[in-house]
Every structure is written in structure tokens, then in C-alpha cells.
Design a protein around this motif. Structure first.
Motif, mmCIF file in Angstrom:
data_model
loop_
_atom_site.group_PDB
_atom_site.id
_atom_site.type_symbol
_atom_site.label_atom_id
_atom_site.label_comp_id
_atom_site.label_asym_id
_atom_site.label_seq_id
_atom_site.Cartn_x
_atom_site.Cartn_y
_atom_site.Cartn_z
ATOM 1 N N VAL A 78 0.910 -1.243 -0.065
ATOM 2 C CA VAL A 78 -0.263 -0.034 -0.049
ATOM 3 C C VAL A 78 0.927 1.509 -0.064
ATOM 4 C CG1 VAL A 78 -1.545 -1.229 0.947
ATOM 5 C CG2 VAL A 78 -0.099 0.283 2.147
ATOM 6 N N ALA A 79 0.116 2.274 -0.159
ATOM 7 C CA ALA A 79 1.218 3.521 -0.456
ATOM 8 C C ALA A 79 1.001 4.168 1.161
ATOM 9 C CB ALA A 79 0.446 4.958 -0.796
ATOM 10 N N LEU A 80 2.575 4.586 1.401
ATOM 11 C CA LEU A 80 2.729 4.324 2.677
ATOM 12 C C LEU A 80 2.735 6.474 3.360
ATOM 13 C CD1 LEU A 80 5.060 1.653 4.127
ATOM 14 C CD2 LEU A 80 2.684 2.118 4.699
ATOM 15 N N PRO A 81 2.725 6.811 4.386
ATOM 16 C CA PRO A 81 2.047 6.830 5.545
ATOM 17 C C PRO A 81 0.429 6.155 5.261
ATOM 18 C CG PRO A 81 2.393 8.838 5.291
ATOM 19 C CD PRO A 81 3.109 8.880 4.341
ATOM 20 N N ILE A 82 0.163 5.435 6.014
ATOM 21 C CA ILE A 82 -1.584 4.919 6.238
ATOM 22 C C ILE A 82 -2.315 4.700 7.414
ATOM 23 C CG2 ILE A 82 -1.002 2.061 5.795
ATOM 24 C CD1 ILE A 82 -3.740 3.720 3.618
ATOM 25 N N ILE A 83 -3.119 5.398 7.650
ATOM 26 C CA ILE A 83 -4.554 4.610 8.530
ATOM 27 C C ILE A 83 -5.011 3.543 8.121
ATOM 28 C CG2 ILE A 83 -6.096 5.301 10.065
ATOM 29 C CD1 ILE A 83 -4.962 8.398 9.472
#
Length: 348
Positions: A51-56
């Protein structure tokens, strides 16, 4: 607002202060009352499902609407809601046909959008994806439906076509597998539960599983399933996501049986080999189950409201945001049966 976030693969997520989510014109903002900790979140954190970071993280949620976009009708602040983890576009041929869970333009909180390990979460495409919660269904029960329970429901009911008296083998008794056990029993099926953990098997037994097989003690699980069911099962579910488990599920089917793959097979495991000679000769079916569209939720919620399904019985732990990162990281090792639910308003 407070939210759990990680910026690097494998680095322990922590609680941070972030801006409140903006309300999309076609969506709503939900005050999160409860959200599940799912192995899919762990896969993304470990980099198995990038997934693309940063992420919640977080995609199994329920709560109350606190803001409504200008393009949304039929919803208002105060409505109790949940949503599938796949947010279909609502317009493509698959969404129009009622199959938003395979929408090629899908969005996913916690993966392509900021997720629900937070006090509030924005939900776009509200008209096509919001699900109204009956007052009789608690937020914790609704959050436990999110990914695991809903996916198991679709796996057995839509794909498996489960019927009273049929045999169902559930391979793996974590949150997904125990959901499958409960659902199969609610539809009158007989269940073989398979796991290598005694506690998980005991929980499956309490939920009504008719046969319990300890994979740590039985060298040939498929043969044991066939023996105990008098010729094999009508439906087999891999609720773990492991090549050997998937192959055992297919091998344990009776003729014209149906294997449903629910556990994720990622990386090298995605190239899993099945005994295709048996698939052809016995006319077996191999199916995938990837969530459930919003249009199918009412039938499942009716069963919850009636008491026929009680997903809250699968919840073994309630935590606050501060403990979420550690609980997700603990999935590096077998985490035992049941589900953990985060309540963002819970202290500690």
C-alpha cells in the motif's frame, strides 16, 4: 483526531494526531464506534500486499454519520452505518449487476484510502456502499461483520450454496474460519473444523462444529475429512491462505463439491497448484470470495436481528487505539481464535 498510522513496512504502528477527514461530495464522515483488527491489515503492514505509505489501516468499521456530502441524499448525521471493505464505483457493469466486490475501480479504506483505526473515517461513494444498521445490531457486532464474517457469508451462501444436511469443511479456525462455522450451522449444515490449535478447535466445537480435526496430530487431513464425512464434503473453505491447506480442501471434496478460497494467497503462494486431475474427473468447482457488496448486507443483517447469527460471540478482545499497533504486530505468530475489535473511544 487520533489515529493509528505506520510509515514504513514492518515498523510498529503508533497513535498520531492527524487532521479530521474532509467530507467527500459523494460521501460521508463516520465517527468510528468499533473497527476490527484483520489479518489483511497485517498483510499490508508486513508488505505482502503493498500500500502507499504512510497509511491509517482498518477496513472493518461501524459507527455514526457526523457529516454528509453535498451530493448525497437519503443519509443524515446520526444514522448508524457500516460499509463493505470494497467501495465499488456504483456505475460499472459489475456494480450495476450487484457485484461491487469485484469493481475494477474499487476503493478500500485502509489500503487505497485512510482507514478506520481512527476516531473518524471518510467514506466516499456513499450512495452505492453505505449500509444502514438496525438498532438491534451493536456496533461491535457490525464491525465484526466487516471483512471476515461477510466474506465467509458470501463464500458459503452465494458461492457454496450451502444447504441443510450438507457437509462443510472449514480449514483454519481464526476469525474467518469461526465465522464460517457459525454461518454453516445457522444454515443447517454439518461442519468439520480443522486447525492445529487446540483452543481454536475447542471454540469451533462450542459454535457447533460436528467434527474436530487437529492438523498437528493427523498427517493426512484430507483423508481424515473424507473418512469422517463418508465420502467427502460438499463445500470446503480455506480460511487461512496456505497452498497446502487449499490443496487439502480440494482433495477432501466429494464429487461435484465446491472449494471456496477465502484466506489470502499472496506472493509465491498465489501460484498455488491444485489437483486438477481430480477437479476435472469429479467436476469440482474452485471459487474465490472477496468480500460482499452492500446490496447483499440486508439478508445477513436480518439473520443477525433474528438471533440466528451472533458474530459478537466471536469477539474475544476489546481494545483502544493505543493497543492497536501491538495487536496487529502480534499476528506475526498464531493469535488464537476469535476477533479483536478496536473501540476508538476506549481509554488505554
Amino acid at each position: 483526531m487520533r489515529a493509528v498510522m505506520y510509515s514504513q513496512v514492518g515498523v510498529l504502528p503508533g497513535v498520531v494526531e492527524v487532521a479530521d477527514p474532509e467530507c467527500p461530495d459523494d460521501g460521508v464522515v463516520v465517527e468510528v464506534a468499533a473497527t476490527g483488527v484483520c489479518r489483511s491489515d497485517w498483510h499490508a503492514w508486513r508488505g505482502h500486499d503493498p500500500v502507499a505509505l504512510p497509511i491509517i489501516p482498518g477496513h472493518e468499521f461501524a459507527g455514526t454519520i457526523v457529516a454528509v456530502g453535498a451530493g448525497v441524499s437519503g443519509w443524515q448525521a446520526g444514522d448508524r452505518v457500516t460499509a463493505p471493505f470494497v467501495l465499488g464505483c456504483g456505475h460499472c457493469e459489475f456494480c450495476v449487476a450487484g457485484d461491487a466486490q469485484v469493481c475494477p475501480n474499487q476503493l478500500q479504506p485502509g489500503f487505497t484510502l485512510p482507514g478506520s483505526f481512527a476516531q473518524r473515517v471518510a467514506v466516499p461513494r456513499a450512495q452505492a456502499n453505505l449500509v444502514r444498521l438496525p438498532d438491534s445490531v451493536s456496533f461491535v457486532a457490525a464491525a465484526s461483520l466487516g471483512c471476515r464474517f461477510a466474506t465467509s457469508f458470501r463464500a458459503l451462501v452465494t458461492h457454496g450454496g450451502v444447504r441443510p444436511g450438507q457437509w462443510v469443511a472449514v480449514h483454519g479456525c481464526g476469525g474467518v474460519g469461526l465465522s464460517a462455522v457459525m454461518i454453516a450451522k445457522a444454515f443447517g449444515a454439518r461442519v468439520v473444523a480443522v486447525d492445529r490449535d487446540a483452543q481454536a478447535l475447542a471454540t469451533a466445537g462450542r459454535l457447533g462444529a460436528d467434527e474436530l480435526i487437529d492438523g498437528a496430530e493427523i498427517p493426512d487431513v484430507a483423508a481424515e475429512v473424507v473418512h469422517r464425512t463418508g465420502g467427502g464434503v460438499h463445500i470446503g473453505v480455506d480460511a487461512i491462505g496456505h497452498p497446502a491447506v487449499a490443496a487439502a480442501s480440494v482433495t477432501s471434496l466429494r464429487r461435484r463439491g465446491r472449494h471456496v478460497q477465502v484466506g489470502l494467497l499472496l506472493g509465491d503462494a498465489a501460484q498455488t497448484a491444485f489437483p486438477m486431475d481430480r477437479v476435472i474427473a469429479q467436476e469440482l468447482s474452485i471459487l474465490g470470495s472477496h468480500g460482499m457488496p452492500a446490496v447483499d448486507y440486508p439478508a445477513m443483517l436480518d439473520l443477525l436481528a433474528s438471533g440466528a447469527l451472533q458474530p459478537e460471540l466471536l469477539v474475544t478482545r476489546l481494545i483502544g487505539l493505543d493497543d492497536a499497533g501491538a495487536v496487529m504486530a502480534a499476528m506475526d505468530a498464531p493469535s488464537g481464535p476469535g476477533m479483536t475489535i478496536i473501540e476508538p473511544g476506549r481509554a488505554g
